[in-house]
Design a protein around this motif. Structure first.
Motif, short mmCIF file in Angstrom:
data_model
loop_
_atom_site.label_atom_id
_atom_site.label_comp_id
_atom_site.label_asym_id
_atom_site.label_seq_id
_atom_site.Cartn_x
_atom_site.Cartn_y
_atom_site.Cartn_z
N LEU A 201 -3.31 -9.44 -7.16
CA LEU A 201 -2.72 -9.18 -5.86
C LEU A 201 -2.46 -7.69 -5.68
O LEU A 201 -2.00 -7.01 -6.59
CB LEU A 201 -1.39 -9.92 -5.70
CG LEU A 201 -1.37 -11.42 -6.02
CD1 LEU A 201 0.06 -11.94 -5.93
CD2 LEU A 201 -2.28 -12.17 -5.08
N LYS A 202 -2.75 -7.19 -4.48
CA LYS A 202 -2.48 -5.78 -4.14
C LYS A 202 -1.74 -5.74 -2.82
O LYS A 202 -2.23 -6.22 -1.80
CB LYS A 202 -3.80 -5.00 -4.03
CG LYS A 202 -3.62 -3.53 -3.63
CD LYS A 202 -3.00 -2.74 -4.76
CE LYS A 202 -3.07 -1.23 -4.49
NZ LYS A 202 -2.27 -0.79 -3.32
N SER A 203 -0.53 -5.21 -2.84
CA SER A 203 0.29 -5.09 -1.64
C SER A 203 -0.04 -3.80 -0.91
O SER A 203 -0.36 -2.78 -1.53
CB SER A 203 1.76 -5.10 -2.02
OG SER A 203 2.58 -4.75 -0.93
N ASP A 204 0.05 -3.84 0.43
CA ASP A 204 0.01 -2.60 1.21
C ASP A 204 1.35 -2.34 1.87
O ASP A 204 1.45 -1.63 2.87
CB ASP A 204 -1.11 -2.65 2.25
CG ASP A 204 -0.88 -3.72 3.32
OD1 ASP A 204 0.05 -4.54 3.16
OD2 ASP A 204 -1.63 -3.74 4.31
N ASN A 205 2.40 -2.91 1.29
CA ASN A 205 3.77 -2.75 1.78
C ASN A 205 4.40 -1.55 1.07
O ASN A 205 4.68 -1.60 -0.13
CB ASN A 205 4.56 -4.03 1.48
CG ASN A 205 5.90 -4.07 2.17
OD1 ASN A 205 6.46 -3.03 2.52
ND2 ASN A 205 6.42 -5.26 2.35
N ARG A 206 4.62 -0.48 1.80
CA ARG A 206 5.15 0.73 1.18
C ARG A 206 6.53 0.52 0.58
O ARG A 206 6.88 1.16 -0.41
CB ARG A 206 5.18 1.86 2.21
CG ARG A 206 3.80 2.35 2.63
CD ARG A 206 3.90 3.46 3.65
NE ARG A 206 2.57 4.00 3.99
CZ ARG A 206 2.36 4.97 4.86
NH1 ARG A 206 3.40 5.53 5.49
NH2 ARG A 206 1.15 5.39 5.11
N LEU A 207 7.34 -0.36 1.18
CA LEU A 207 8.65 -0.63 0.61
C LEU A 207 8.53 -1.28 -0.76
O LEU A 207 9.44 -1.20 -1.58
CB LEU A 207 9.45 -1.53 1.55
CG LEU A 207 10.95 -1.63 1.28
CD1 LEU A 207 11.61 -0.25 1.35
CD2 LEU A 207 11.62 -2.59 2.25
N GLN A 208 7.38 -1.92 -1.03
CA GLN A 208 7.09 -2.48 -2.35
C GLN A 208 6.26 -1.51 -3.18
O GLN A 208 5.71 -1.88 -4.22
CB GLN A 208 6.32 -3.79 -2.21
CG GLN A 208 7.13 -4.93 -1.60
CD GLN A 208 8.06 -5.57 -2.60
OE1 GLN A 208 8.32 -5.04 -3.69
NE2 GLN A 208 8.60 -6.74 -2.27
N ALA A 209 6.19 -0.23 -2.73
CA ALA A 209 5.43 0.81 -3.43
C ALA A 209 3.98 0.39 -3.64
O ALA A 209 3.35 0.77 -4.64
CB ALA A 209 6.08 1.18 -4.75
N ASN A 210 3.42 -0.38 -2.70
CA ASN A 210 2.02 -0.83 -2.77
C ASN A 210 1.69 -1.41 -4.15
O ASN A 210 0.63 -1.14 -4.73
CB ASN A 210 1.07 0.32 -2.45
CG ASN A 210 1.23 0.84 -1.03
OD1 ASN A 210 1.71 0.13 -0.16
ND2 ASN A 210 0.85 2.08 -0.81
N THR A 211 2.58 -2.21 -4.66
CA THR A 211 2.45 -2.75 -6.02
C THR A 211 1.18 -3.57 -6.19
O THR A 211 0.79 -4.36 -5.34
CB THR A 211 3.68 -3.64 -6.34
OG1 THR A 211 4.84 -2.80 -6.36
CG2 THR A 211 3.52 -4.33 -7.68
#
Length: 435
Positions: A201-211
């Motif tokens: 999984l790759k997040s594009d949520n900056r608040l999640q630091a794009n984890t």
């Protein structure tokens, strides 16, 4: 982050539940092959008397979203079937913004929400059961196990944090922007007996630091319930968006959890327990919860009573926790006052009644206690909330929520509520339409 409650117990967030169950309009249907539209929309009015960002007075704001797209599947691919979806999501916040400071009331955004394709094996591999192999890739919602560690990518801040640096379109409470940006998921064995999954999984949520992370689950499901294991390995974070030191600690972090849930063979009962152990470069942390519930199905209104105890160690990282089993830790506490998912012990009790098939009411009480460093930040608090969900028609639901949050401390003496430690009453009214 809309607070939802475990559905067999109560439906305090019918918005999210009904949205996920929208049937859509069929454009084409031939056996198991179909193509349909999906349209989901929500609008909410919100008010709190106090806030958690150092300002004076209460906050009034509004949020809205609309999600629209196509989904489909076909069984005309050998012995298996293809499926997929594409959708756009528009979100906005108006008014003062929320009392936690995530939004300002000036958020507007439309972007791709779902864009994925998958393949199921049908009866091609008999030893694995029907659809014993399920492979999917793309932008989609992914949940690991019970959701205690990975439920979705559903934090939806606006322009309130660092002048919009983490803006994701607002509608923070509704929290409908939930898909991970890039995924690859393999599920084996279906949903009964021995089954499992592995995922990237790759997040594009900056608040999640794009984890970026890899995870796996192994479960056994029988008539009495499910027992399982979850493993998570964080591969990378985007350092420039690490809003706190804990985000930088994520890279290389490993999390192990063991869990169980089900009726244990007792009619109308429901139990759940999970323990997670987290290993970081500098320290180890843990979190766990235990829950028990019973529905009095022979009584009028079928009341359900549940109790849950949760404990998070000092610097536990809740990752993509969207609420274990769909159940959050309070309205103000989980959304605005942050009294809930690290360095905290939480006890909560819920009572649900169902006067009719279209009306559900739930009363919940929460008790929060900070475990360590209480002299630095004391978030001890209590919260009481009443949820009502009224399905006016098949397509329209109204969900009022009223409650009160009472911290022990405030900003001047070690807490985080503005002005004083007096009670913070709140009111929320949501309209949800699905077509």
């Amino acid at each position: 982050m809309r607070s939802t409650i475990y559905i067999p117990l109560l439906s305090a967030a019918a918005l999210c539940t009904l949205v996920s169950q929208a049937q859509g309009f069929e454009l084409y249907k031939d056996g198991e092959t179909y193509l349909k539209t999906e349209l989901k929309a929500g609008y909410g009015l919100f008010h709190t008397k106090r806030n958690y960002i150092g300002q004076q007075g209460g906050f009034r704001w509004q949020e809205g979203f609309v999600k629209y797209g196509l989904s489909g599947a076909t069984d005309r691919i050998g012995s298996g079937s293809l499926y997929g979806a594409f959708s756009l999501l528009g979100s906005a916040t108006w008014g003062d913004g929320d009392p936690g400071g995530f939004t300002t009331g000036r958020e507007r955004r439309t972007a791709v929400e779902d864009a994925y394709v998958g393949w199921k094996s049908g009866d091609l591999f008999h030893a694995l059961g029907m659809d014993g192999i399920d492979i999917s890739v793309g932008r989609q919602v992914v949940k690991a196990g019970s959701g205690f560690l990975i439920n979705d990518d559903g934090v939806n801040p606006g322009r309130g944090l660092e002048a919009g640096r983490y803006d994701r379109g607002g509608a923070y409470y509704f929290g409908q922007r939930v898909s991970f940006a890039r995924t690859a998921v393999l599920r084996l064995g279906g949903s009964e007996g021995l089954h499992g999954s592995t995922m990237w999984l790759k997040s594009d949520n900056r608040l999640q630091a794009n984890t970026e992370l890899a995870a796996g689950t192994l479960d056994y499901t029988g008539s009495a319930g499910t027992v399982g294991l979850t493993y998570v390995h964080v591969l990378d974070v985007d350092k420039q968006y690490a809003i706190s030191p804990s985000r930088l600690e994520r890279k290389g972090m490993k999390v192990y959890s063991i869990r169980a849930e089900g009726s244990a063979g007792i009619d109308d009962a429901d139990f759940a327990v999970e323990y997670a152990y987290q290993k970081k470069r500098s320290r180890t942390d843990n979190a766990w919860y235990a829950e028990a519930a019973y529905t009095f199905s022979e009584m009028a209104w079928k009341p359900s009573l549940s109790f849950r105890h949760t404990r998070y160690s000092k610097e536990f990282d809740s990752l993509f926790q969207g609420g274990f089993r769909g159940r959050y830790q309070g309205e103000v506490a989980s959304n605005y006052a942050f009294s809930y998912n690290f360095n905290t012990r939480v006890n909560d009790v819920a009572l649900t009644v169902r006067p009719s098939e279209t009306l559900t009411a739930t009363l919940m009480f929460f008790d929060f206690r900070t475990l360590a460093d209480r002299s630095v930040l004391n978030l001890d608090a209590k919260e009481l909330a009443l949820y009502v969900d009224w399905a006016i028609t098949e397509n329209l639901t109204i969900s009022p929520i009223i409650g009160v949050y009472k911290p022990r401390k405030y900003q001047a003496n070690g807490g985080n509520q503005s002005g004083s430690a007096s009670s913070n009453p709140y009111f929320k009214l949501m309209f949800t339409a699905t077509f």
